[in-house]
Design an enzyme around this catalytic site. Structure first.
Site, mmCIF file in Angstrom:
data_model
loop_
_atom_site.group_PDB
_atom_site.id
_atom_site.type_symbol
_atom_site.label_atom_id
_atom_site.label_comp_id
_atom_site.label_asym_id
_atom_site.label_seq_id
_atom_site.Cartn_x
_atom_site.Cartn_y
_atom_site.Cartn_z
ATOM 1 N N HIS A 52 0.814 -1.214 0.000
ATOM 2 C CA HIS A 52 0.000 0.000 0.000
ATOM 3 C C HIS A 52 0.852 1.270 0.000
ATOM 4 O O HIS A 52 1.084 1.890 1.049
ATOM 5 C CB HIS A 52 -0.970 -0.015 1.190
ATOM 6 C CG HIS A 52 -2.109 -0.960 0.995
ATOM 7 N ND1 HIS A 52 -2.655 -1.716 2.005
ATOM 8 C CD2 HIS A 52 -2.811 -1.280 -0.129
ATOM 9 C CE1 HIS A 52 -3.635 -2.457 1.515
ATOM 10 N NE2 HIS A 52 -3.752 -2.217 0.224
ATOM 11 N N HIS A 55 -0.361 -8.836 0.527
ATOM 12 C CA HIS A 55 -1.333 -8.964 1.629
ATOM 13 C C HIS A 55 -2.016 -10.316 1.728
ATOM 14 O O HIS A 55 -2.818 -10.533 2.630
ATOM 15 C CB HIS A 55 -2.427 -7.890 1.479
ATOM 16 C CG HIS A 55 -1.874 -6.544 1.167
ATOM 17 N ND1 HIS A 55 -1.821 -6.035 -0.109
ATOM 18 C CD2 HIS A 55 -1.308 -5.625 1.966
ATOM 19 C CE1 HIS A 55 -1.257 -4.847 -0.079
ATOM 20 N NE2 HIS A 55 -0.938 -4.568 1.156
ATOM 21 N N CYS A 105 3.503 -11.842 1.478
ATOM 22 C CA CYS A 105 4.547 -11.747 2.502
ATOM 23 C C CYS A 105 4.647 -13.081 3.250
ATOM 24 O O CYS A 105 3.632 -13.713 3.552
ATOM 25 C CB CYS A 105 4.195 -10.625 3.470
ATOM 26 S SG CYS A 105 5.219 -10.647 4.949
ATOM 27 N N HIS A 107 -9.917 -4.862 4.993
ATOM 28 C CA HIS A 107 -8.503 -4.875 4.601
ATOM 29 C C HIS A 107 -8.204 -6.184 3.873
ATOM 30 O O HIS A 107 -8.755 -7.230 4.208
ATOM 31 C CB HIS A 107 -7.601 -4.733 5.830
ATOM 32 C CG HIS A 107 -6.159 -4.509 5.474
ATOM 33 N ND1 HIS A 107 -5.327 -5.540 5.113
ATOM 34 C CD2 HIS A 107 -5.417 -3.377 5.393
ATOM 35 C CE1 HIS A 107 -4.118 -5.051 4.839
ATOM 36 N NE2 HIS A 107 -4.152 -3.735 5.000
ATOM 37 N N GLU A 145 -5.687 -8.182 3.801
ATOM 38 C CA GLU A 145 -5.134 -9.284 4.614
ATOM 39 C C GLU A 145 -6.253 -9.952 5.418
ATOM 40 O O GLU A 145 -6.296 -11.184 5.550
ATOM 41 C CB GLU A 145 -4.044 -8.727 5.544
ATOM 42 C CG GLU A 145 -3.284 -9.815 6.283
ATOM 43 C CD GLU A 145 -2.244 -9.240 7.245
ATOM 44 O OE1 GLU A 145 -1.720 -8.129 7.003
ATOM 45 O OE2 GLU A 145 -1.970 -9.901 8.255
ATOM 46 N N THR A 171 -1.376 -8.597 10.784
ATOM 47 C CA THR A 171 0.023 -8.366 11.167
ATOM 48 C C THR A 171 0.365 -6.907 11.480
ATOM 49 O O THR A 171 1.375 -6.640 12.118
ATOM 50 C CB THR A 171 0.947 -8.801 10.011
ATOM 51 O OG1 THR A 171 0.489 -8.149 8.819
ATOM 52 C CG2 THR A 171 0.942 -10.293 9.823
ATOM 53 N N CYS A 224 3.701 -8.324 13.073
ATOM 54 C CA CYS A 224 5.009 -8.638 12.490
ATOM 55 C C CYS A 224 6.078 -7.725 13.093
ATOM 56 O O CYS A 224 5.779 -6.643 13.601
ATOM 57 C CB CYS A 224 4.972 -8.507 10.971
ATOM 58 S SG CYS A 224 4.975 -6.838 10.383
ATOM 59 N N SER A 227 -2.212 2.358 3.800
ATOM 60 C CA SER A 227 -1.240 1.490 4.483
ATOM 61 C C SER A 227 -1.615 1.357 5.951
ATOM 62 O O SER A 227 -1.578 2.326 6.711
ATOM 63 C CB SER A 227 0.165 2.086 4.334
ATOM 64 O OG SER A 227 1.011 1.579 5.323
ATOM 65 N N ASN A 247 -0.013 -0.199 8.397
ATOM 66 C CA ASN A 247 1.072 0.067 9.364
ATOM 67 C C ASN A 247 1.380 1.557 9.449
ATOM 68 O O ASN A 247 1.684 2.068 10.524
ATOM 69 C CB ASN A 247 2.296 -0.812 9.062
ATOM 70 C CG ASN A 247 3.127 -0.303 7.917
ATOM 71 O OD1 ASN A 247 3.960 0.573 8.097
ATOM 72 N ND2 ASN A 247 2.917 -0.827 6.716
HETATM 73 S S1 SF4 Z 1 4.489 -5.005 7.226
HETATM 74 FE FE1 SF4 Z 1 4.897 -7.036 8.079
HETATM 75 S S2 SF4 Z 1 3.249 -8.316 7.283
HETATM 76 FE FE2 SF4 Z 1 3.277 -6.459 6.027
HETATM 77 S S3 SF4 Z 1 4.586 -6.965 4.286
HETATM 78 FE FE3 SF4 Z 1 5.913 -6.064 5.850
HETATM 79 S S4 SF4 Z 1 6.738 -7.810 7.036
HETATM 80 FE FE4 SF4 Z 1 4.958 -8.520 5.871
#
Ligand code: SF4
Length: 288
Positions: free
Chosen positions: A42, A81, A103, A131, A133, A169, A197, A225, A227
Site C-alpha cells: 500500500h 497482503h 509476505c 482490509h 489481509e 500483522t 510482524c 497502508s 502500518n
Molecule cells: S508489514 Fe509485516 S506483514 Fe506487512 S509486508 Fe511487511 S513484514 Fe509482511
C-alpha cells in the site's frame, strides 16, 4: 530545522520480497502484459514506479471481475497482503501466469489458520474489516470469525470452547491486550497467538521514543497502508502538542504551510514507503 530519521526505515522484508518478485516477473516476461491484483504494497509512489515498468495495478474491489478482464497468457501478480484460494483457482483456470508476492509472515498466518480449521477448531481473527489481509484470512473458512477492531465480534458465532485467536500483522501492538481481555472474559479457553510482524512492532516502539520536545512528526506513508496509519495514530496520541502529519511524498508535505514554523522534526517511514521518498523529505527539511 533539526531533523531525525526514526529507524527502521525503508521497505520491510515482506515488501522487499514483493518488489523482487514483481521485477522477476518483468524480467522473465519482457513482452507480456503484467497485472497486479490491487496495490502490490500500500504505497502510491511504489505503485507509480511499478507502472513505469509496465506493471499495471488492477482495481481489486471485485477481484473475480478483475480476473475476468484478463486474457489467457497474461501475467498476474498476487500482492503482499495474501489472497483468497478461490481467486487463485480462477486465475489458474483462466490460463494466467501467476506470481505470488504474499509476505512470508502473512502466508505463515494463513497456514496456521488452515491447520486450526482442519483440526476442527474455530478461529477468531482480530483485524480491520475490508482490509485485504483480513479478507484473505476470512476466506479460508466460514469458521473464521472477524473480531473487527471497530465493531467487536458476535460471540454467538463461536461454539468452540478453545478457539484459536490470531490477528492482522499490522495492527497497533499495544491495542491487542484489550481485545485479548475481552475474548478471555467471554471464552476463557481461547488460545491466543500474537502475530504482529516485527517490522510493524519495531516501528511502533520507535515512535514512542521520539524526543518529547519534537514539534513536527511526519509519517511518510500512504492512506491505505495499515502500518502507516497505526504509526500516525500512535504519534498523535503520544505527542499531543506536536504537529503530526501523514504524507505520501514531498509534494504533499509542501502543501502544509504550518511546517515552516517548526524547529525540530522526526520523520518516520511506513513499511511500504520507498527510501528515496523519505530521503527527499529529509533533505527538504534539513535545509529549512
Ligand atoms: S508489514 Fe509485516 S506483514 Fe506487512 S509486508 Fe511487511 S513484514 Fe509482511
Amino acid at each position: 530545522m533539526k531533523v531525525t530519521l526514526v529507524k527502521p526505515q525503508g521497505f520491510c522484508s515482506g515488501v522487499l520480497k514483493a518488489v523482487a518478485i514483481a521485477k522477476k516477473a518483468r524480467l522473465e516476461h519482457p513482452n507480456k502484459n503484467i497485472y497486479i491484483l490491487g496495490m502490490l504494497a500500500h504505497n502510491k509512489t511504489l505503485t507509480d514506479d511499478l507502472a513505469k515498468e509496465g506493471l499495471i495495478t488492477l482495481d481489486d474491489k471485485d477481484e473475480f471481475s478483475a480476473i475476468d478482464s484478463l486474457n489467457q497468457g497474461d501475467v498476474l501478480i498476487f500482492t503482499a497482503h495474501g489472497h483468497n484460494d478461490a481467486i487463485e483457482e480462477k486465475a489458474k483456470q483462466k490460463g494466467l501466469i501467476i506470481y505470488d508476492a504474499t509476505c512470508f509472515k502473512v502466508k505463515s498466518n494463513l497456514e496456521k489458520i488452515k491447520r486450526e480449521i482442519e483440526s476442527g477448531h474455530q478461529v477468531i481473527y482480530i483485524g480491520q474489516k475490508g482490509h485485504k489481509e483480513t479478507n484473505a484470512a476470512l476466506s479460508v473458512s466460514k469458521n473464521v470469525s472477524l473480531y473487527d477492531t471497530q465493531l467487536l465480534i458476535n460471540y454467538y458465532l463461536i461454539t468452540d470452547t478453545n478457539p484459536y485467536v490470531i490477528n492482522q500483522t499490522t495492527l497497533n501492538y499495544k491495542s491487542l491486550d484489550k481485545y485479548y481481555s475481552d475474548i478471555l472474559e467471554h471464552i476463557p479457553g481461547a488460545r491466543i497467538e500474537n502475530e504482529i510482524c516485527a517490522a510493524t512492532r519495531l516501528r511502533q516502539e520507535a515512535v514512542t521514543k521520539i524526543d518529547k520536545d519534537t514539534d513536527l512528526i511526519i509519517v511518510v506513508g500512504h492512506q491505505k497502508s495499515s502500518n502507516s496509519n497505526k504509526l500516525f495514530e500512535i504519534a498523535k496520541s503520544n505527542y499531543p502538542s506536536a504537529l503530526v502529519l501523514m504524507v505520501n511524498d514531498l509534494k504533499e508535505l509542501q502543501s502544509f504551510s504550518q511546517v515552516e514554523s517548526k524547529k525540530k522534526a522526526a520523520v518516520i517511514s511506513g513499511a511500504s514507503t520507498p527510501q528515496y521518498v523519505v530521503d527527499e523529505i529529509y533533505s527538504y527539511l534539513i535545509n529549512k
